[in-house]
Design a protein around this motif. Structure first.
Motif, PDB file in Angstrom:
ATOM      1  N   GLU A   1      -3.466  15.026   1.593  1.00 49.10           N
ATOM      2  CA  GLU A   1      -3.710  15.586   2.794  1.00 49.10           C
ATOM      3  C   GLU A   1      -2.851  16.772   2.999  1.00 49.10           C
ATOM      4  O   GLU A   1      -3.215  17.790   3.530  1.00 49.10           O
TER       5      GLU A   1
ATOM      6  N   PHE B   1       5.382   4.912   8.704  1.00 45.62           N
ATOM      7  CA  PHE B   1       5.144   4.674   7.435  1.00 45.62           C
ATOM      8  C   PHE B   1       6.307   5.338   6.542  1.00 45.62           C
ATOM      9  O   PHE B   1       7.016   4.719   5.679  1.00 45.62           O
TER      10      PHE B   1
ATOM     11  N   LYS C   1      -2.232   9.538  -0.686  1.00 51.34           N
ATOM     12  CA  LYS C   1      -3.087  10.089   0.282  1.00 51.34           C
ATOM     13  C   LYS C   1      -2.534  10.985   1.078  1.00 51.34           C
ATOM     14  O   LYS C   1      -3.086  12.207   1.370  1.00 51.34           O
ATOM     15  N   LEU C   2      -1.275  10.758   1.491  1.00 52.09           N
ATOM     16  CA  LEU C   2      -0.595  11.515   2.343  1.00 52.09           C
ATOM     17  C   LEU C   2      -0.190  12.745   1.802  1.00 52.09           C
ATOM     18  O   LEU C   2      -0.223  13.935   2.271  1.00 52.09           O
TER      19      LEU C   2
ATOM     20  N   LYS D   1       1.085  10.051  12.674  1.00 55.41           N
ATOM     21  CA  LYS D   1       0.133   8.946  12.193  1.00 55.41           C
ATOM     22  C   LYS D   1       1.103   8.323  11.227  1.00 55.41           C
ATOM     23  O   LYS D   1       1.129   6.983  10.975  1.00 55.41           O
ATOM     24  N   TYR D   2       1.762   9.033  10.463  1.00 56.93           N
ATOM     25  CA  TYR D   2       2.590   8.472   9.265  1.00 56.93           C
ATOM     26  C   TYR D   2       4.135   8.258   9.344  1.00 56.93           C
ATOM     27  O   TYR D   2       4.768   7.741   8.538  1.00 56.93           O
TER      28      TYR D   2
ATOM     29  N   ALA E   1      -0.826   3.979  -2.672  1.00 58.73           N
ATOM     30  CA  ALA E   1      -1.896   4.436  -2.030  1.00 58.73           C
ATOM     31  C   ALA E   1      -1.619   5.359  -1.061  1.00 58.73           C
ATOM     32  O   ALA E   1      -2.251   6.676  -1.133  1.00 58.73           O
ATOM     33  N   THR E   2      -1.030   4.981  -0.084  1.00 54.98           N
ATOM     34  CA  THR E   2      -0.902   5.726   1.134  1.00 54.98           C
ATOM     35  C   THR E   2      -0.069   7.006   1.004  1.00 54.98           C
ATOM     36  O   THR E   2      -0.236   8.021   1.406  1.00 54.98           O
ATOM     37  N   LEU E   3       1.027   6.919   0.007  1.00 60.77           N
ATOM     38  CA  LEU E   3       1.913   8.047  -0.307  1.00 60.77           C
ATOM     39  C   LEU E   3       1.119   9.057  -0.910  1.00 60.77           C
ATOM     40  O   LEU E   3       0.956  10.296  -0.503  1.00 60.77           O
TER      41      LEU E   3
ATOM     42  N   ASN F   1       0.782  -1.203  -0.069  1.00 56.88           N
ATOM     43  CA  ASN F   1      -0.089   0.114   0.061  1.00 56.88           C
ATOM     44  C   ASN F   1       0.774   1.184  -0.062  1.00 56.88           C
ATOM     45  O   ASN F   1       0.226   2.407   0.485  1.00 56.88           O
TER      46      ASN F   1
ATOM     47  N   SER G   1       9.072   3.386   4.577  1.00 59.05           N
ATOM     48  CA  SER G   1       9.087   3.586   2.746  1.00 59.05           C
ATOM     49  C   SER G   1      10.206   4.217   2.447  1.00 59.05           C
ATOM     50  O   SER G   1      10.790   3.519   1.253  1.00 59.05           O
TER      51      SER G   1
END
Lengths: 77, 651
Positions: free
Chosen positions: B100, B245, B96-97, B241-242, B92-94, B89, B249
């Protein structure tokens, strides 16, 4: 009758002065030598940080002068 | 024990179709140091990076810019994520982050721009704050001229001399003047104003009474501030939160980038690749197995003969036991050994703490510093700090042993000592100094515990002798090194000659002081001359010049007692000031007691700091200058295998 005051110097005092001079003067000598080497070593380190070890060695080489002074002072005591 | 790790030069050859698999396997093994390939006209070319590099580096740049924006620090992570789950993921997460964060930063910059505007309006309003005149009344006249600005003095009198038809508002505190005159008198009035240092102010683009508008601006500003703070808090929560991650990553992508760029260091032809590099000899078969396994035996690993030129570029890996390994830091500070040279780490492991302990030798300081080192080691789990703390711990153990031998505690003597002139009472009542035997020098008595302050002559001689032994160990190592590098005859002439000279001097001196028959003096001189000629042959003119260093280097070791004594004197002076001059134990407890304790604590904390620096530096210097000068060259390259040590992820 006239009396003459005789002043003699305590040999211990002279010894102390001698010991003081031995440490003090050699300290100044070391400081003079180290200040030049130290600033040059820092300059070199700014260029290349891995020279720290060599810089440290070169900087403390004149330290021997004051150590000898200290030893002489201890011997005088 | 005194050798660095044996290395082998290995070449891995295969077809390009298995290039990626081979690089992957090498990277995972973290054993093989790739030797960069330079194009040399042999028909081989530097390889091209693997295709995924574009995508990987794009993502890497994105993740690193986000990390620096959020201020994500490289910390020890508590958990390790599985690589596959991060990868699945990542995109996708990157995204989204990124989205945001974009929204947040945009909002923030918009608010900040508004805040800036308000701030400039505030600055314009401030001079008019005490003039309660509606700002709308400042403009839109046909026959009136409006002057608004700063003056140095009240201009009312001067203006009234020109015309009576005027209206003036003056704020003496800010020096602001607002003046309405009819237009035909405007030039004259302007001249008067200029004489009073008039500087025009911009009339704020607002309406209403200035003081009211100012209040409004300030309240708006604080509202904006709050909004910005809440956005900052949201960004901070994004970071929390990130953070895991981002770190994970970043690690995975860095590894991917490293692998994708590997072909840039490798020789390739149209359809083959050839990776050249180094592997520890003991791991060669392991490397062979890994490559075979990854490529189904289609890539070939072969060991190369090491040439003379190779010996200069072999990467160096230490081969020390775990106990001695912290002292590799001290070696690296000077220089790594070269391949055909003894690695003196183990000797430093013995002599560095030994000299440190001999210099400091105080139970009190040893315990304080030991507690400090253990505490720091436990609190800070940094890989850079750990070896230094381990060195400090070794040194304190040695200090503790010598502290017991010297019977010293924070400058106090533990045992009481009776000499001809004085009696020094000890800290432990009933603990008497025991006389052991008379020292051969200086009319002194060797005792237990050893009172260094009363054994100065003996200690000076003893430390110089220790130095002499240490230097000779250095010459011995130099002999072995020379033998390895240039053969036996070079070793005998360059380093062996020193032993001949020393033996000659010893025989001559013993003959001279009539321990040996007087013929020995002549024999000694002859031996010395033989050694001298050997040295001249081995080292050239440099040898005889260095001859006096035999004496000066040995004397240099007297610093062990000299620096030690200075440390004792500082400590005992602190004790003297605190517990004799300010307050004497036994007298009534009062304000002086507190003073004494403050002086005691301050003085000893100062001396504790000095107790790391002075013995540490002097002990280090004895290794670097006196000891290393006899045999050590250094200048080796660090062994840095192709691979990555994971911190935040696992496979």
């Amino acid at each position: 009758m006239v009396t003459e005051a005789v002043t003699t110097m305590d040999p211990a005092g002279l010894k102390a002065i001698g010991a003081g001079l031995a440490v003090g003067l050699t300290g100044i000598a070391s400081a003079l030598a180290e200040k030049d080497i130290g600033s040059a070593a820092i300059g070199a380190m700014a260029e290349n940080e891995s020279l720290f070890g060599k810089g440290l060695i070169l900087t403390v080489i004149p330290e021997t002068i004051v150590i000898f002074g200290l030893v002489v002072a201890l011997l005088i005591r | 024990m005194l050798d660095v790790k044996q290395m082998s030069r290995a070449v891995i050859v295969g077809h390009k179709s298995i290039f990626e698999e081979t690089v992957d396997a090498l990277h995972k093994a973290n054993l093989f140091q790739i030797e960069d390939f330079n194009e040399d006209g042999s028909g081989l070319h530097i390889g091209r990076p693997f295709e995924k590099i574009d995508e990987v580096s794009k993502k890497l740049i994105k993740i690193r810019s986000i990390a620096s924006l959020l201020g994500v620090k490289d910390v020890e992570s508590k958990r390790k994520d599985a690589e596959s789950s991060v990868l699945s993921n990542l995109d996708a997460t990157l995204d989204k982050l990124d989205a945001e964060l974009d929204v947040k930063t945009e909002q923030k910059s918009k608010l900040e721009a508004e805040l800036k505007e308000l701030d400039s309006l505030k600055k314009e309003l401030l001079p008019f704050a005490n003039i309660s005149l509606d700002l709308d009344l400042y403009r839109g006249y046909e026959h009136l001229a409006v002057f608004a600005g700063n003056v140095k003095e009240d201009v009312g009198d001067a203006v009234s001399k020109i015309t009576s038809a005027y209206e003036m508002f003056y704020d003496a505190k800010e020096g602001t003047v607002v003046l309405f005159v009819s237009k035909d008198k405007a030039t004259e009035v302007a001249d008067v104003l200029a004489g009073s240092g008039y500087r025009e102010l911009r009339i704020p683009a607002a309406s209403g009474v200035p003081s009211e508008s100012l209040k409004g601006v300030i309240s708006k500003e604080s509202g904006l501030q709050e909004q910005i703070e809440s956005i900052d808090a949201e960004i901070e929560s994004l970071k929390d939160k990130y953070a895991d991650f981002i770190l994970a990553s970043n690690e995975i992508l860095s590894m991917e980038a490293q692998k994708s760029e590997a072909p840039l260091r490798v020789a390739t032809s149209d359809s083959t690749f050839m990776i050249d590099g180094w592997v520890p000899a003991e791991d060669f078969s392991e490397l062979e197995r890994i490559v075979k396994e990854a490529t189904n035996g289609r890539a070939f690993v072969s060991k190369q003969e090491m040439t003379k030129a190779d010996e200069k570029i072999v990467p160096i890996e230490y081969n020390n036991s775990k106990i001695a390994s912290p002292f590799q830091e001290i070696m690296d500070l000077y220089a790594r050994p070269v391949y055909k040279e003894l690695d003196p780490t183990f000797l430093i492991f013995i002599s560095f703490p030994l000299f440190y302990g001999m210099i400091l030798g105080d139970i009190g300081y040893a315990l304080i510093l030991l507690a400090m080192a253990l505490g720091i080691k436990k609190m800070i789990s940094s890989e850079a700090i750990k070896p230094l703390m381990n060195i400090l711990i070794y040194c304190q153990i040695s200090t503790l042993i010598f502290g017991v031998l010297y019977g010293e505690f924070l400058g106090f003597s533990l045992a009481s000592l009776h000499t001809e002139h004085e009696t020094i009472s000890g800290l432990i009542p009933g603990f008497e100094t025991i006389n052991l035997f008379a020292s051969p020098v200086g009319d002194e008595m060797i005792t237990f515990p050893i009172h260094r302050t009363h054994l100065v002559m003996t200690m000076i001689i003893a430390t110089a002798l220790i130095g002499f032994i240490h230097i000779n160990i250095g010459y011995l190592l130099g002999f072995i090194n020379e033998n390895k590098k240039h053969g036996m005859s070079a070793a005998i002439f360059e380093k062996g000659s020193w032993f001949v000279i020393e033996i000659g001097l010893l025989i001559a001196v013993l003959g001279y002081v009539a321990v040996l028959p007087s013929i020995a003096t002549i024999a000694g001189v002859v031996v010395f001359l033989i050694g001298f000629v050997m040295l001249l042959k081995g080292e050239g003119i440099k040898g005889p010049i260095e001859l006096p260093s035999l004496l000066s280097n040995s004397l240099s070791y007297t610093r062990i007692i000299a620096v030690g004594l200075s440390s004792i004197y500082i400590a005992s002076t602190v004790n003297l000031i605190a517990f004799e001059m300010i307050w004497e134990p036994g007298t009534p407890v009062g304000v002086a007691t507190i003073g004494a304790i403050i002086v005691f604590l301050f003085g000893h904390s100062l001396n504790t700091v000095l107790s790391i620096i002075a013995p540490g530096l002097h002990s280090l210097r004895l290794q670097y200058v006196e000891f290393f000068g006899k045999f050590y060259e250094g200048g080796g390259r660090k062994y840095d295998p192709f691979g990555y040590i994971r911190k935040y992820t696992e496979e």
